[in-house]
Scaffold this active site. Structure first.
Site, PDB file in Angstrom:
ATOM      1  NE  ARG A 191      -2.684  -0.502   3.617  1.00 36.61           N
ATOM      2  CZ  ARG A 191      -2.188   0.314   4.514  1.00 36.61           C
ATOM      3  NH1 ARG A 191      -2.698   1.812   4.574  1.00 36.61           N
ATOM      4  NH2 ARG A 191      -1.050  -0.051   5.775  1.00 36.61           N
ATOM      5  CE  LYS A 227       1.025 -16.401  17.194  1.00 35.24           C
ATOM      6  NZ  LYS A 227       2.214 -15.102  16.918  1.00 35.24           N
ATOM      7  CB  THR A 276       3.980 -15.590  20.027  1.00 35.43           C
ATOM      8  OG1 THR A 276       4.590 -16.030  19.224  1.00 35.43           O
ATOM      9  CG2 THR A 276       3.802 -14.097  20.100  1.00 35.43           C
TER      10      THR A 276
END
Length: 326
Positions: free
Chosen positions: A31, A184, A241
């Site tokens: 974009r 998660k 994570t």
């Protein structure tokens, strides 16, 4: 197989780099004009993945219509924008590989449900696992799950994308692979809160374990398999994570733990902590299914209701004692 990548954030750029590793042409939709210019002229995504040289065979474009020339599309648009992006994308019968992790906040739909509604003829696969974008782009060893209900589609994608340092493990459990990636993110926010409150490593390890139990309960209730939750797209991604400030969700939670407000963090960030959008819809879906997810509910209370971190932790610790399997 010519690959197109929808979304030129860090992960989309890393996947484009992976797909272009043998000099194959890759089309990357972005974009931002500055990203397109930098990728095409300087072979670098200075905004989202700075300092990593990109293959000159990656071409960035603002024209999503050009994806019509590709055989398979890696879709890396953030979960909350997936429907909007796919509605503009020429897909037809070409394969969609969904690489975003989350649940659509306004509807509760998984990413595969969004994609199949908009493009019912397209074969759909899910790519998920413990993947920090910079490490993949740098060629560091990584292993992922590629889930597809069509074994032939999975094999073709594996042959095209696998590298010596990027191992792909096949699965037919598309729902399970999606659930791991979505849940998660919320557990990572909780682990970040623990870090922000300086509650210690014991607390974080316990939270990862209990969060994994919640992930597994929800995944099975939603139609996934427990063994998928224990694999790369579930436990593997959860551990990564929940363990590093490289994770946007962990960093978001850490800021909450230090007293910042969720609305300020969401409004002031250029990158998306997807778990902040997932927590409320995940908590509501868990309630509908009768699945107990106290860690997810605690994150929801902070993100949606503005509860403060210390009171949420106290409430979690005050829950009745019970057997570990429950």
């Amino acid at each position: 197989m010519r690959i197109g990548v929808i979304g030129a954030g860090a992960w989309g750029t890393a996947l484009a780099q992976l797909a272009a590793a043998d000099g194959e042409p890759v089309l990357l939709w972005a974009r931002e004009p500055e990203v397109i210019s930098a990728v095409n002229l300087a072979h670098e995504n200075r905004l989202f993945l700075p300092g990593i040289p990109l293959s000159p065979s990656i071409e960035a474009t603002a024209d999503v219509g050009r994806m019509d020339s590709c055989d398979a599309l890696l879709v890396v648009a953030p979960a909350q924008y997936l429907a909007r992006v796919l509605a503009r994308t020429p897909v037809g019968p070409r394969t969609l590989v969904l690489c975003a992790k989350g649940i659509e906040a306004s509807t509760g739909r998984l990413m595969t449900e969004v994609a199949s509604t908009l493009h019912p003829r397209a074969p759909i696969a899910v790519l998920s696992g413990p993947t920090f974008a910079a490490e993949v782009a740098e060629g560091k060893p990584t292993a992922v799950t590629l889930a597809s209900a069509d074994a032939a589609v999975g094999r073709a994608l594996t042959e095209r994308l696998a590298r010596p340092n990027f191992r792909i493990y096949a699965s037919d459990d598309v729902i399970g692979a999606e659930i791991g990636g979505a849940v998660k993110n919320v557990i990572a926010i909780a682990c970040g809160i623990v870090a922000g409150l300086e509650l210690g490593e014991n607390a974080r390890a316990a939270l990862i374990a209990r969060g994994f139990a919640e992930m597994t309960r929800f995944g099975v209730a939603r139609g996934g398999r427990a063994d998928t939750m224990a694999g790369l797209s579930g436990l593997g991604d959860l551990v990564l994570t929940c363990s590093s400030t490289q994770s946007r969700n962990f960093a978001f939670g850490k800021a909450l733990g230090k007293g910042q407000r969720a609305d300020q963090l969401i409004g002031g960030s250029t990158s998306v902590a997807e778990g902040a959008f997932t927590a409320p819809v995940l908590a509501r879906e868990a309630y509908r299914l009768g699945v107990e997810m106290p860690v997810v509910e605690a994150v929801r209370a902070m993100v949606e209701d503005g509860h403060e971190a210390p009171e949420v932790v106290v409430a979690l610790l005050a829950r009745p004692l019970r057997g570990e399997a429950s």
